[in-house]
Design a protein around this motif. Structure first.
Motif, PDB file in Angstrom:
ATOM      1  N   GLU A  92      12.402 -15.229  -6.882  1.00  0.00           N
ATOM      2  CA  GLU A  92      11.693 -16.202  -6.048  1.00  0.00           C
ATOM      3  C   GLU A  92      11.289 -15.486  -4.758  1.00  0.00           C
ATOM      4  OE1 GLU A  92      12.463 -20.555  -3.885  1.00  0.00           O
ATOM      5  OE2 GLU A  92      14.102 -19.494  -4.890  1.00  0.00           O
ATOM      6  N   PHE A  94       9.566 -14.894  -1.038  1.00  0.00           N
ATOM      7  CA  PHE A  94       9.398 -15.668   0.177  1.00  0.00           C
ATOM      8  C   PHE A  94       7.930 -15.619   0.588  1.00  0.00           C
ATOM      9  CE2 PHE A  94      14.019 -15.531   1.921  1.00  0.00           C
ATOM     10  CZ  PHE A  94      14.484 -15.920   0.673  1.00  0.00           C
ATOM     11  N   SER A 113      16.212  -6.857   0.054  1.00  0.00           N
ATOM     12  CA  SER A 113      17.104  -7.980   0.308  1.00  0.00           C
ATOM     13  C   SER A 113      16.965  -8.986  -0.832  1.00  0.00           C
ATOM     14  CB  SER A 113      16.762  -8.646   1.642  1.00  0.00           C
ATOM     15  OG  SER A 113      17.644  -9.700   1.916  1.00  0.00           O
ATOM     16  N   LEU A 114      17.996  -9.072  -1.692  1.00  0.00           N
ATOM     17  CA  LEU A 114      17.931  -9.925  -2.880  1.00  0.00           C
ATOM     18  C   LEU A 114      18.592 -11.283  -2.672  1.00  0.00           C
ATOM     19  CD1 LEU A 114      18.816  -7.282  -5.631  1.00  0.00           C
ATOM     20  CD2 LEU A 114      16.599  -7.800  -4.606  1.00  0.00           C
ATOM     21  N   ASN A 115      19.316 -11.435  -1.559  1.00  0.00           N
ATOM     22  CA  ASN A 115      20.009 -12.693  -1.272  1.00  0.00           C
ATOM     23  C   ASN A 115      20.892 -13.145  -2.438  1.00  0.00           C
ATOM     24  OD1 ASN A 115      18.943 -13.728   1.464  1.00  0.00           O
ATOM     25  ND2 ASN A 115      17.090 -13.108   0.394  1.00  0.00           N
ATOM     26  N   ASP A 116      21.560 -12.187  -3.088  1.00  0.00           N
ATOM     27  CA  ASP A 116      22.442 -12.552  -4.187  1.00  0.00           C
ATOM     28  C   ASP A 116      23.715 -13.186  -3.646  1.00  0.00           C
ATOM     29  OD1 ASP A 116      22.793 -10.083  -3.071  1.00  0.00           O
ATOM     30  OD2 ASP A 116      23.324  -9.047  -4.914  1.00  0.00           O
ATOM     31  N   GLU A 117      24.267 -14.134  -4.407  1.00  0.00           N
ATOM     32  CA  GLU A 117      25.417 -14.919  -3.968  1.00  0.00           C
ATOM     33  C   GLU A 117      26.686 -14.400  -4.637  1.00  0.00           C
ATOM     34  OE1 GLU A 117      24.659 -19.239  -4.050  1.00  0.00           O
ATOM     35  OE2 GLU A 117      22.623 -18.684  -4.660  1.00  0.00           O
ATOM     36  N   LYS A 120      28.722 -17.305  -6.456  1.00  0.00           N
ATOM     37  CA  LYS A 120      28.014 -18.299  -7.268  1.00  0.00           C
ATOM     38  C   LYS A 120      28.777 -18.562  -8.559  1.00  0.00           C
ATOM     39  CE  LYS A 120      23.661 -19.100  -9.713  1.00  0.00           C
ATOM     40  NZ  LYS A 120      22.360 -18.515 -10.117  1.00  0.00           N
ATOM     41  N   ASN A 209      11.867  -9.674   1.414  1.00  0.00           N
ATOM     42  CA  ASN A 209      12.984 -10.590   1.296  1.00  0.00           C
ATOM     43  C   ASN A 209      12.740 -11.532   0.129  1.00  0.00           C
ATOM     44  OD1 ASN A 209      15.379 -11.721   2.041  1.00  0.00           O
ATOM     45  ND2 ASN A 209      14.543 -12.932   3.725  1.00  0.00           N
ATOM     46  N   LYS A 211      14.665 -13.877  -3.358  1.00  0.00           N
ATOM     47  CA  LYS A 211      15.875 -14.512  -3.871  1.00  0.00           C
ATOM     48  C   LYS A 211      15.967 -14.241  -5.368  1.00  0.00           C
ATOM     49  CE  LYS A 211      19.403 -17.280  -4.412  1.00  0.00           C
ATOM     50  NZ  LYS A 211      20.747 -16.848  -3.991  1.00  0.00           N
ATOM     51  N   TYR A 212      17.047 -13.564  -5.773  1.00  0.00           N
ATOM     52  CA  TYR A 212      17.260 -13.298  -7.193  1.00  0.00           C
ATOM     53  C   TYR A 212      18.156 -14.384  -7.773  1.00  0.00           C
ATOM     54  CZ  TYR A 212      19.070 -11.232 -11.468  1.00  0.00           C
ATOM     55  OH  TYR A 212      19.449 -11.023 -12.779  1.00  0.00           O
ATOM     56  N   HIS A 213      17.693 -15.024  -8.838  1.00  0.00           N
ATOM     57  CA  HIS A 213      18.456 -16.089  -9.487  1.00  0.00           C
ATOM     58  C   HIS A 213      19.150 -15.507 -10.718  1.00  0.00           C
ATOM     59  CE1 HIS A 213      16.892 -19.463  -7.050  1.00  0.00           C
ATOM     60  NE2 HIS A 213      15.834 -18.677  -6.934  1.00  0.00           N
TER      61      HIS A 213
END
Length: 315
Positions: A92, A94, A113-117, A120, A209, A211-213
């Motif tokens: 996803e 930005f 920057s993958l914003n991995d959690e 999760k 930047n 977001k990797y799901h």
């Protein structure tokens, strides 16, 4: 700068809408033209049905599932513009992605920057901890630096991937391996060819930047099995520290299995415990690692062994 956005997809109904909504929501800098190419790699789910609801997306169908490398190559060959932006359907983006690409002004350029959690799921916890150790000190990159230059010297140690990657069509097509298949190590092999054969530095930048799901449920284990195949396809074809370690472990395990199976079991249990202690950052990391490591490790090993047999017998 004009950009062709190439999105390969195989059975991506879970995240394709999220991906396309984000891509269509990109802020396009003045003077920039873009096109969006979705390469449907023989999907058998609702992927194409969902994609057809986006009139600004050009869909190119492959007759059967041929693998991500073939899908990306098809997209590059059909691209209108010389600059290619590869985006996976689990990404996803930005809205400021194109603006930051223009501001940085360099390619090949990779999202940093993958914003991995980390928490999760137990699976995400384990993979985060493995990446943190394997790619130290570069992962997570925001703790290292905005810019990470991937070169011949740090190629094995640097985190890398093609989930969000800007590069010229010419460089991409030159870097694709001669032989590509569904279980080929397409991302690592392509990036390696860029750095070593074409003497190119790759910039991994946190201003890209995204977001990797991550995957969920049973899809996790099939993906890890596939990663085992791509690992073998790339690392077990030549002598390196990974192939030496892999074959040494394989020989020792085979010997113990044949003559001392109980010792092998004790060795495996000890290895899991020591690995959990080695990886953990916090006390709550121990249980997820000990639960997931044997399952994911087995799936990875079976995938790598299957590919190794194919390599040996040239299938």
């Amino acid at each position: 700068m004009d950009i062709s956005i190439v999105i390969p997809v195989y059975n991506g109904e879970e995240t394709i809408k999220l991906c396309l909504d984000a891509v269509l929501g990109l802020t396009i800098p003045e003077g920039m033209n873009i096109e969006i190419l979705l390469i449907n790699d023989g999907s058998t789910d609702r992927t194409k049905e969902i994609a057809l609801s986006y009139p600004n997306v050009k869909i190119i169908d492959l007759e059967k599932n041929m693998g991500r490398a073939k899908a990306r190559k098809t997209g590059a060959e059909h691209a209108k513009y010389e600059n290619i932006l590869l985006i996976d359907t689990r990404i996803e983006v930005f809205s400021d992605l194109l603006q930051n690409i223009q501001k940085i002004g360099y390619q090949p350029l990779m999202a940093g920057s993958l914003n991995d959690e980390k928490y999760k799921s137990e699976y995400d916890t384990l993979l985060y901890l493995i990446r943190r150790k394997f790619y130290h000190p570069y992962y997570p990159q925001f703790k290292y630096a905005k810019e990470l230059w991937i070169t011949q010297e740090n190629f094995l140690k640097a985190p890398k991937g093609t989930g969000c990657l800007l590069l010229s069509r010419e460089l991409f097509l030159k870097s694709i391996p001669d032989v590509i298949a569904k279980d080929s190590s397409d991302d690592t092999a392509i990036l390696k060819n860029m750095v070593f054969q074409n003497d190119t530095k790759i910039l991994r930048h946190t201003d890209l930047n995204i977001k990797y799901h991550s995957r969920e449920g049973n899809d996790v284990y099939s993906w890890i099995n596939h990663r085992g195949k791509t690992f073998a396809d790339h690392y077990l074809r030549f002598v390196n520290k990974f192939s030496i370690l892999y074959f040494s472990a394989l020989i020792v395990s085979a010997y113990l299995f044949l003559f001392y199976p109980f010792r092998l079991l004790m060795l495996i249990v000890s290895a899991i415990i020591l690995t959990a202690l080695y990886l953990y950052e916090d006390h709550k990391d121990i249980i997820p690692v000990m639960k997931q490591l044997p399952i994911l490790g087995f799936a990875f090993f079976i995938g790598s062994l299957e590919k190794l047999i194919k390599i040996i017998f040239k299938k």
